[in-house]
Motif scaffolding. Sequence first.
Motif, mmCIF file in Angstrom:
data_model
loop_
_atom_site.group_PDB
_atom_site.id
_atom_site.type_symbol
_atom_site.label_atom_id
_atom_site.label_comp_id
_atom_site.label_asym_id
_atom_site.label_seq_id
_atom_site.Cartn_x
_atom_site.Cartn_y
_atom_site.Cartn_z
ATOM 1 N N ALA A 176 1.111 11.345 4.279
ATOM 2 C CA ALA A 176 0.541 10.029 4.562
ATOM 3 C C ALA A 176 0.488 9.781 6.069
ATOM 4 O O ALA A 176 -0.490 9.245 6.597
ATOM 5 C CB ALA A 176 1.360 8.944 3.866
ATOM 6 N N VAL A 177 1.543 10.189 6.751
ATOM 7 C CA VAL A 177 1.574 10.054 8.212
ATOM 8 C C VAL A 177 0.603 11.041 8.859
ATOM 9 O O VAL A 177 -0.093 10.706 9.809
ATOM 10 C CB VAL A 177 3.001 10.259 8.738
ATOM 11 N N CYS A 214 0.862 -1.192 0.000
ATOM 12 C CA CYS A 214 0.000 0.000 0.000
ATOM 13 C C CYS A 214 0.896 1.239 0.000
ATOM 14 O O CYS A 214 1.628 1.486 0.956
ATOM 15 C CB CYS A 214 -0.900 -0.010 1.225
ATOM 16 N N ASP A 215 0.849 2.012 -1.085
ATOM 17 C CA ASP A 215 1.780 3.136 -1.185
ATOM 18 C C ASP A 215 1.174 4.420 -0.615
ATOM 19 O O ASP A 215 0.001 4.474 -0.255
ATOM 20 C CB ASP A 215 2.259 3.321 -2.633
ATOM 21 N N GLY A 221 7.600 0.857 4.308
ATOM 22 C CA GLY A 221 8.483 1.615 3.446
ATOM 23 C C GLY A 221 9.461 2.412 4.301
ATOM 24 O O GLY A 221 9.079 2.964 5.342
ATOM 25 N N ASP A 222 10.723 2.473 3.875
ATOM 26 C CA ASP A 222 11.757 3.076 4.716
ATOM 27 C C ASP A 222 11.473 4.526 5.079
ATOM 28 O O ASP A 222 11.584 4.928 6.238
ATOM 29 C CB ASP A 222 13.122 2.987 4.029
ATOM 30 N N ASP A 228 2.513 -6.031 4.370
ATOM 31 C CA ASP A 228 3.945 -5.756 4.200
ATOM 32 C C ASP A 228 4.213 -4.610 3.232
ATOM 33 O O ASP A 228 3.469 -4.383 2.280
ATOM 34 C CB ASP A 228 4.645 -7.023 3.696
ATOM 35 N N ASN A 229 5.289 -3.881 3.531
ATOM 36 C CA ASN A 229 5.747 -2.753 2.702
ATOM 37 C C ASN A 229 4.753 -1.597 2.693
ATOM 38 O O ASN A 229 4.650 -0.848 1.724
ATOM 39 C CB ASN A 229 6.051 -3.214 1.274
ATOM 40 N N PHE A 230 4.033 -1.436 3.787
ATOM 41 C CA PHE A 230 3.070 -0.354 3.905
ATOM 42 C C PHE A 230 3.805 0.986 3.870
ATOM 43 O O PHE A 230 4.823 1.173 4.528
ATOM 44 C CB PHE A 230 2.297 -0.479 5.217
ATOM 45 N N GLY A 231 3.255 1.931 3.099
ATOM 46 C CA GLY A 231 3.865 3.253 3.009
ATOM 47 C C GLY A 231 5.009 3.344 2.020
ATOM 48 O O GLY A 231 5.827 4.267 2.100
#
Length: 204
Positions: free
Chosen positions: A86-87, A19-20, A104-105, A75-78
């Motif tokens: 987004a935050v 989810c980007d 996401g990092d 997994d790999n959210f953001g």
Amino acid sequence: MKPFTRVTAPAVFVPGLNCDTDQIIPGRFIKADRAEGYDKFLFHDIRRDAAGELDPDFPLNRPGAEAAKILLVEDNFGCGSSREGAVYALADAGIRALIAPGFGDIFHSNALKNGLVPVRLPPETCAALADHLTDNPGAVITVDLEAGLVTLPGNLGSHDFSIPAFSREAILKGLDEIEMTMTHMDEIRAFETARIAANPWLGR
């Protein structure tokens, strides 16, 4: 930001691998005035149907979901762009913690800077939790940042987690990076005084 020590609250599972940030908050909204709240933009497009109406089947649109302060995500959210909005959208919606196998990092870093606690748990634990939350809407989770422990519902037990020490201290105190730096002003002044005393030419 608000201090975070221990939160016990209903949790909601929002599915979506990778989810980007554009799904979390579409780019067209990031110029909006933050003072008016970004919560109305959270998952704006994916929580609506083709007619633009709220989809009753989307997890956060279901009755009782407004009480959730913890989200289980995949997994790999953001992942994707680095937009901090987004935050903001999650925080303004009252979300205090996220649970996932990974994030996401850049999103992970932005979350920590804004007091949103990202909890990494093993994929199999997250999968079991997703099943439980699907079968038991409104199930309660406790995220204890001070103890570094997350307690899951049912028979899913308690699990250790950690975030970087600096971020942990800042979130526990409810301070951002600048405010954290200001707490060390006595040491900074003492260092500068000693440095100039040892190197007088620096004060010219």
